[in-house]
Write a protein that holds these residues in place. Structure first.
Motif, short mmCIF file in Angstrom:
data_model
loop_
_atom_site.label_atom_id
_atom_site.label_comp_id
_atom_site.label_asym_id
_atom_site.label_seq_id
_atom_site.Cartn_x
_atom_site.Cartn_y
_atom_site.Cartn_z
N SER A 166 47.59 31.37 36.92
CA SER A 166 47.88 32.52 36.07
C SER A 166 48.47 33.63 36.93
O SER A 166 48.52 33.52 38.16
CB SER A 166 46.62 33.01 35.36
N ALA A 186 52.87 39.91 36.73
CA ALA A 186 53.77 39.44 35.67
C ALA A 186 54.89 40.45 35.42
O ALA A 186 56.05 40.07 35.26
CB ALA A 186 52.97 39.20 34.38
N SER A 187 54.54 41.75 35.41
CA SER A 187 55.56 42.76 35.12
C SER A 187 56.55 42.87 36.28
O SER A 187 57.76 43.01 36.07
CB SER A 187 54.93 44.11 34.81
N SER A 200 48.41 38.01 37.49
CA SER A 200 47.81 39.29 37.10
C SER A 200 48.84 40.07 36.30
O SER A 200 50.04 39.80 36.38
CB SER A 200 47.38 40.09 38.33
N THR A 201 48.40 41.03 35.51
CA THR A 201 49.33 41.78 34.65
C THR A 201 50.42 42.46 35.48
O THR A 201 51.60 42.41 35.13
CB THR A 201 48.58 42.84 33.83
N SER A 202 50.02 43.07 36.62
CA SER A 202 51.01 43.76 37.45
C SER A 202 51.96 42.74 38.09
O SER A 202 53.14 43.01 38.25
CB SER A 202 50.31 44.60 38.51
N ARG A 220 44.88 33.01 40.64
CA ARG A 220 45.65 34.01 39.91
C ARG A 220 46.56 34.75 40.90
O ARG A 220 46.09 35.28 41.91
CB ARG A 220 44.66 34.97 39.26
#
Lengths: 249, 249
Positions: free
Chosen positions: B207, B213-214, B209-211, B175
């Motif tokens: 994948s 991706a942003s 991580s959310t941070s 990730r």
DNA sequence: TGTTTAATATCGTTA
DNA sequence: TAACGATGTTAAACA
């Protein structure tokens, strides 16, 4: 193989009782999960602990050749004249399969070990030493804040010097790299944005790599030599002194 | 303690013969070197291998509580009713001292293990899969260079898309984090400096991580999903096909 | 639970 | 030898 059949029973009993299993013998190992590995037949040491962590050690080298972290689901059975151990985890999905073809030794033990493990001379201790004795940085240095959060991460120590200029301090317990200098520089950028004036930046480490030193010079970043060992000695001395003063107070 | 005196002799003999030592018993451990640690009395497993690497395992946990890498100089002696083992290294200077107060079990073995250890599905395999099958990235993608050195590190893969735009590809086997996105962005900066135009940037990972991706969205960095396992499958399939074609050629 | 960071990280490759 | 990145990193602290 009566010997391996007996071993199977003893391994099962040990697993149920939370004992440590030490099995020495000839075995093959395959792993499938985060990666994949194959290891042909050879004599090794298999260790299964009470928390169901699994380690396979070859006769040389500090690190296990294969392992499974605590909490894996372990099944054992006989397949012809082989003893099979299958150690499975679900998150992440991974499987370790051990095929024992010859037993050299099998021992199981219920071990009691409640002692506390204490470790010192870590990065944390370097920070504490500076907080308790700020003049490690320089004469007149004062702490403002520790672990101050900024956009990316946290500043180890924020302080002011004798002329009331802000100082950003970054601590590394090993030789500092170019990347460490860049990280400190980015922290200084954040502080400059927040306070409207450029702070001083000081990198505390036992040493700097050549590229780190040249980048630091270019960016106007200062450095102080401090080893984790020396920080630990300062802490010990100071705390001894504190106890002495408390005793006299 | 005749038992520990006997153990001392057997340990010394094993060390001389390059055997593996497995000692289970009650012991204290101190370490001084890169760090410092203290561990009070408890029942543990001591393993000394033929290459003089030393491991101390508690009844729980995957990692050794204390260790010494291969090649340490080991001395053993009796001190009253204790068996002392001192394991020393010079570079870096570090010392592990084990004080055995009660023996539960001692075994020594001369083990033979010449098997090759094979591991697959690492980041390297993901890179090979993309090199052998560039359309994993996208239709029309072509490889220009692998491991191209830039100011800080190396670009995993540099390529061009169907419209001849440069593409910087960064591969992560796990990730991807915010830091991985920043690294790729810095590589793109370097390529822009060198070629005078902004390249596309693609992060390949199972994948994000959310941070991550942003941040990627904010910086205009693209991403492709690829796991090491899938890469390994692609390689295997492709190599099978190569062998088939070679057989027909 | 997921994310981030430290670690006696270890280990291999490369300049 | 130093530097640098990958690792089945592991493990702990933190949100």
């Amino acid at each position: 193989m009566t010997e391996l059949a007996d071993a199977l029973e003893r391994v099962r009993e040990a697993l149920g009782a939370g004992k440590v299993v030490l099995l020495v013998g000839e075995m093959e190992v395959t792993y499938e999960g985060r990666s994949m590995s194959w290891l042909g037949r050879g004599e090794r040491i298999l260790m299964i602990k009470g928390d169901r962590s699994v380690l396979i050690h070859r006769p040389k080298g500090c690190e296990p050749v294969n392992w499974q972290p605590p909490g894996s689901h372990i099944e054992a059975w006989l397949e012809g004249d082989r003893l099979i151990l299958s150690c499975n985890r679900t998150a992440p999905p991974e499987r370790l399969k051990i095929t024992v073809s010859r037993l050299v030794q099998l021992a199981t033990h219920k071990l009691a070990d409640e002692a506390e493990f204490e470790m010192h001379a870590r990065e944390e201790d370097m920070k504490l030493a500076i907080i308790e004795e700020p003049c490690i940085i320089e004469e007149g240095f004062r702490i403002v804040e520790s672990e101050r959060p900024v956009r990316e991460g946290a500043i180890d120590i924020l302080g002011v010097d004798s002329q009331d200029r802000l100082v950003v301090v970054e601590i590394k317990r090993e030789r500092a790299s170019k990347e460490d200098v860049k990280q400190l520089s980015r922290y200084a950028d954040q502080i400059e944005l927040e306070f409207g004036r450029r702070p001083r930046s000081i990198l505390v480490a036992p040493s700097l790599s050549t590229s780190a030193a040249s980048l630091a010079a270019r960016l106007g970043i200062e450095s102080r030599r401090l080893s984790p060992r020396r920080a630990q000695e300062i802490l010990r001395k100071r705390r001894g002194l504190d106890r002495f003063l408390a005793g006299n107070g």
